[in-house]
Design an enzyme around this catalytic site. Structure first.
Site, short mmCIF file in Angstrom:
data_model
loop_
_atom_site.label_atom_id
_atom_site.label_comp_id
_atom_site.label_asym_id
_atom_site.label_seq_id
_atom_site.Cartn_x
_atom_site.Cartn_y
_atom_site.Cartn_z
N HIS A 70 0.84 -1.21 0.00
CA HIS A 70 0.00 0.00 0.00
C HIS A 70 0.87 1.25 0.00
O HIS A 70 0.68 2.15 -0.81
CB HIS A 70 -0.93 -0.01 1.21
N ASP A 128 6.28 21.98 -26.31
CA ASP A 128 6.19 20.63 -25.74
C ASP A 128 7.21 20.58 -24.62
O ASP A 128 7.83 21.58 -24.28
CB ASP A 128 6.50 19.55 -26.81
N TRP A 182 6.99 -0.03 3.95
CA TRP A 182 7.41 0.69 2.74
C TRP A 182 8.78 1.33 2.94
O TRP A 182 9.43 1.70 1.97
CB TRP A 182 6.37 1.74 2.33
N SER A 196 12.79 6.15 -14.08
CA SER A 196 11.67 6.94 -14.61
C SER A 196 11.61 8.31 -13.95
O SER A 196 11.47 9.33 -14.63
CB SER A 196 10.37 6.17 -14.38
N SER A 197 11.72 8.34 -12.63
CA SER A 197 11.62 9.61 -11.90
C SER A 197 12.76 10.55 -12.27
O SER A 197 12.55 11.75 -12.46
CB SER A 197 11.68 9.39 -10.39
N HIS A 230 13.24 11.94 3.30
CA HIS A 230 12.64 13.20 3.70
C HIS A 230 12.46 14.18 2.55
O HIS A 230 11.36 14.71 2.39
CB HIS A 230 13.29 13.84 4.92
N GLU A 269 11.91 13.25 -0.26
CA GLU A 269 10.81 12.59 -0.98
C GLU A 269 9.45 13.08 -0.50
O GLU A 269 8.54 13.29 -1.31
CB GLU A 269 10.92 11.08 -0.80
N TYR A 304 8.75 15.95 0.56
CA TYR A 304 8.52 17.27 -0.01
C TYR A 304 8.29 17.18 -1.51
O TYR A 304 7.59 18.02 -2.09
CB TYR A 304 9.67 18.22 0.34
N SER A 342 -1.62 27.27 -4.92
CA SER A 342 -1.29 28.67 -5.23
C SER A 342 -1.85 29.11 -6.57
O SER A 342 -1.90 30.31 -6.85
CB SER A 342 0.23 28.87 -5.21
N HIS A 383 15.09 12.98 11.91
CA HIS A 383 13.93 13.05 12.82
C HIS A 383 13.04 11.82 12.68
O HIS A 383 12.15 11.62 13.48
CB HIS A 383 13.14 14.36 12.65
N HIS A 384 13.29 11.01 11.64
CA HIS A 384 12.58 9.74 11.52
C HIS A 384 13.23 8.67 12.39
O HIS A 384 12.72 7.56 12.47
CB HIS A 384 12.58 9.27 10.07
N THR A 438 6.79 27.07 5.85
CA THR A 438 5.46 26.49 5.61
C THR A 438 4.38 27.41 6.15
O THR A 438 3.33 27.60 5.52
CB THR A 438 5.37 25.10 6.27
N LYS A 455 3.60 30.12 3.80
CA LYS A 455 2.71 29.70 2.71
C LYS A 455 1.25 29.71 3.15
O LYS A 455 0.39 30.27 2.46
CB LYS A 455 3.09 28.29 2.24
N ARG A 467 1.75 0.87 15.05
CA ARG A 467 1.38 0.73 13.64
C ARG A 467 1.86 -0.61 13.10
O ARG A 467 2.69 -1.27 13.72
CB ARG A 467 1.97 1.89 12.83
#
Lengths: 288, 522
Positions: B73, B102, B138, B166-167, B250, B252, B254, B265, B299-300, B325, B328, B447
């Site tokens: 998932h 293009d 994951w 790809s990315s 991390h 990622e 963002y 925006s 921090h993870h 943030t 924003k 979890r």
């Protein structure tokens, strides 16, 4: 710059990308099949197809360039694309250098009983003495090397070879700009020879490491970082040499003009990048 | 999906149009459809999880399969649904918004897309392999993903490689397009914010996807070739895996939220009929968030045993992110202030985004407090936090963007009534699903476990009911899309009254080829 915006070439439909997708998929899935089930068929097919695509797709691009379809703006797209691609390669190597630095400056002292991980040392491996280069691993199950490659023997030769090749490549580039084709081809060929010589010396070094020193991929973290860093670098030198070879063949065919030769420059960028990575390796893997 | 009114040449017919295409609109559509498909596959797995958690005890699936579901998932939603959806939006909209004919490298663009279905075919194929699919979460921490992994981990690694290629290629294409293909008079500080946020996102992608590739390669050699990167017995360190993974991971997160900021925006000013408040500060805030994202990864890992100085550094650096943030959120609210607001579906999703993303941001701030995190770590509080930033954050922004630009893509207005139904069902569903997770998490429910203590039963039942409501509500979206593609009220070139930007200067539906000569930008 303004005029160049008028004619940006947008290619019509192309079969190369989807075929390339199949090739890469065959390589990836085939890699899994080879490793898990010992079947090399799909991987081989993928590699073969990929080689064909590199040839076909790039030939098409060369052809379009010769037909004058590419504007200054298109040239800039290629430049930016190549530059960012090299940046992504830098970050790939950064992961392995990062692992090396982390192990050397943090993880190994902890295993040694310093700082927050002191208990690991006391409870698991009280007899472990951590010093870099780490030959005797904590669990001591892996093959213990009897020695390490002398940095000022083969690696120094390799450093000289690669540094020289960067110089010869630059000479070739200047010759191309001066429209001296014979000189360009000569120095390009020398560059390629230096690159191949590097690979041969690297091969000898690997052979000595495995055959005489007992230094292998399985020699704990030293062997892991040593072979993965130099190995990925070696793969990049191989790829770079193939690129140089293609450029050399194109030079022999009379491609490139003194003011328009991005294919040449891209290969030079790539080669210099590979060179810089080697300097990092020479310092941080071999010497320090 | 696009009709051929371009004076150049229209799309090819049949399947070859999609296989061989170099058109940014075709490729954008394929990305969006692919991501929707993955959204449903990943969502179904979430529903398996919620079904198992309806009540304590084991009822629907075995724990082994439950682990595979949580893992798949997460992987599918992150790499298969959210990221491709944003890339699809970038493909469709970036050339239109900067006045380019293009993407800069159209064939590479096709390659980037088609790698994805193959990558996810490969990832999903692990479900039927011996030993089952990846079951290590994951985040695939070593040694769970190395020493104790099922054999299919090899295929997982190569699937990640494919998705990563790809990315990276897609991101390079976006960067080159934005840097090189803008209409001649469009300076960087005139670019729409969606373009700006994507430029920064693409930079993050090129910077961290290769690190992920390196990390899974180390896993591969640790598993199959005897290296010791993540094995302390060989002098390596399993914690090294976490450092490498989160150095990718991390930025990622963002990558999954900056384009969302860009979308919001675009939408908020349109429906407030006011220019965006603080354009320049938005650009600088986005850039600051991106740069800071490289300095907060540990921090993870507060509870894994990093040195105190590390705990402190990563705690303060993380809290620092709330400053840009906050800028924003302030700017979006200030944009709405005294605007002539209307509340069409895109705006509803955008406002929900602002409110609910902010909740996710606040719970993130709580998690950033290192000593408190020792309590929250690996509980449902974390699950609540990141689902609040990803579902009403990333997913809602994607939905908002889809409603906002769908008339431009199809030439038809979507069904506003169904759109609002979709919004309200989703809004209620997701809050029912994820809000109670804060409570069970703070009370200590871990979890990734298929069973739980009896005192969590009521909240979990609510979560499960909400999960099913949210999941099935997404079928309304499919209905909206199908109806909109098939017909409906014709859309004008400027679909929304307050909309500004180059994308509204082309007719609806956008012709197959647009801006073959660059437009003037005031």
């Amino acid at each position: 710059m303004k005029n160049s915006h008028e004619h940006y070439y947008v290619p019509s439909q192309s079969a190369w990308p989807i075929v390339a997708t199949f090739a890469l998929f065959f390589m990836a899935f085939g890699g899994g099949l080879l490793i898990n089930y010992g079947s090399p068929l799909l991987l081989t097919a993928g590699v073969g197809l990929m080689a064909y695509i590199f040839y076909g797709w790039f030939s098409k691009v060369v052809e379009e360039s010769h037909d004058g379809l590419y504007s200054v703006q298109m040239d800039n797209s290629f430049r930016l694309g190549m530059a960012w691609f090299i940046f992504s390669e830098v970050m790939f190597f950064a992961a392995f250098f990062g692992a090396l630095f982390y192990i050397r400056t943090l993880a190994m002292p902890w295993l040694n009983g310093e700082g927050d991980h002191a208990m690991t040392h006391e409870l698991l491996w009280p007899n472990f003495i951590g010093e870099w280069p780490l030959l005797n691993t904590p669990a001591a199950t892996s093959s213990v090397p009897s020695g390490l490659p002398d940095p000022f023997h083969l690696p120094l030769i390799n450093t000289v070879l690669l540094m020289l090749s960067s110089v010869t490549l630059t000479i070739a580039h200047h010759a191309l700009k001066d429209n001296d084709r014979v000189k360009t081809i000569r120095w390009m060929a020398i560059t390629l020879v230096l690159g191949v010589a590097f690979l041969i010396v690297q091969g000898i070094e690997y052979y000595e490491a495995y055959a005489h020193l007992g230094l292998t991929l399985e020699s704990g973290i030293y062997g892991s970082t040593f072979f993965m860093l130099t190995g990925f670098h070696g793969i990049h030198v191989t790829l770079g040499s193939i690129i140089l070879l293609v450029i050399l063949i194109r030079l022999l065919k009379g491609h490139f003009s003194p003011d328009k030769h991005f294919g040449f420059e891209a290969s030079a960028w790539y080669w210099h990048f590979v060179d810089v990575v080697w300097l990092g390796l020479f310092i941080f893997v071999y010497i320090v | 999906m696009t009709s051929a009114v371009g004076h150049h040449h229209g799309p090819a017919t049949g399947i070859t149009r999609w296989l061989f295409t170099t058109n940014h609109k075709d490729i954008g559509s394929m990305y969006l459809i692919f991501s929707l498909l993955m959204f449903f596959i990943g969502g179904s797995m979430a529903l398996v999880i919620r079904m198992e958690l309806v009540e304590p005890g084991l009822q629907v699936v075995q724990p082994e399969f439950f682990n595979q579901m949580t893992t798949m998932h997460g992987l599918i939603m992150v790499f298969g649904a959210v990221m491709p959806a944003f890339v699809g939006l970038a493909n469709w909209m970036v050339p239109l918004m900067i006045g380019a004919p293009d993407m800069a490298l159209p064939r590479l663009n096709n390659f980037s897309f088609w790698l994805l279905p193959f990558a996810f075919f490969m990832l999903l194929s692990t479900l039927v392999m011996d030993g089952g699919a990846p079951d290590f979460g994951w985040t695939f921490y070593a040694p769970l993903s190395t020493t104790y992994a099922p054999p299919s981990v090899t295929f997982f690694i190569f699937a990640i490689h494919l998705a990563g290629v790809s990315s990276i290629l897609g991101a390079i294409n976006v960067i080159v397009t934005i840097m090189n293909m803008r209409a001649p008079t469009m300076s960087y500080m005139k670019m729409p914010l969606f373009v700006w946020t994507w430029l920064i996102t693409a930079f993050l992608l090129v910077a961290v996807m290769p690190v992920l590739a390196g990390t899974v390669t180390m896993m591969l050699t640790d598993i199959h070739f005897g290296t010791s990167f993540f094995d302390a017995g060989g002098g390596g360190d399993p914690v090294l895996f976490q450092h490498l993974f989160w150095f990718f991971g991390h930025p990622e997160v963002y990558i999954m939220i900056l384009p969302a900021f860009g979308i919001i925006s675009q939408i908020v000013p349109t429906f407030s009929r006011k220019p965006l408040f603080g354009y320049a500060s938005m650009v600088y805030a986005t850039s600051s968030i991106a740069l800071l994202s490289f300095t907060v990864w540990a921090h993870h890992m507060f509870t894994v045993g990093i040195p105190l100085v590390g705990e402190l550094f990563f705690m303060y650096a993380t809290m620092l992110i709330s400053v840009p943030t906050g800028v924003k959120v302030f700017n979006w609210v200030a944009t709405m202030f005294r605007g002539s607001m209307t509340f069409e579906t895109p705006m509803l999703f955008a406002i929900a985004f602002i409110v609910l993303f902010t909740i996710g941001g606040f719970s993130g701030l709580m998690l950033a407090i290192s000593p408190a995190d020792f309590q929250y770590h690996d509980t449902y509080f974390v699950v609540a936090h990141f689902h609040y930033v990803l579902v009403p954050g990333a997913v809602f922004s994607i939905m908002a963007a889809a409603y906002y630009w769908m008339p431009k893509w199809t030439g038809n207005m979507y069904d506003e009534y169904l759109g609002k139904c979709h919004f309200w069902c989703s809004f209620v569903g997701l809050n029912l699903t994820f809000f109670p997770m804060h409570f069970v998490g703070l009370a200590g429910m871990p979890r990734r476990i298929p069973d739980y203590s009896i005192q969590f039963a009521d909240f979990n039942l609510v979560s499960s009911l909400g999960g099913f409501l949210f999941g099935f509500s997404q079928l309304i979206f499919v209905l909206v899309v199908v109806k909109c593609v098939k017909g409906g009220k014709k859309a004008e070139a400027v679909v929304w009254e307050g909309a500004e930007g180059l994308e509204w200067q082309v007719p609806s539906p956008a012709p197959y080829h647009t801006f073959e000569t660059p437009p003037e930008v005031k």
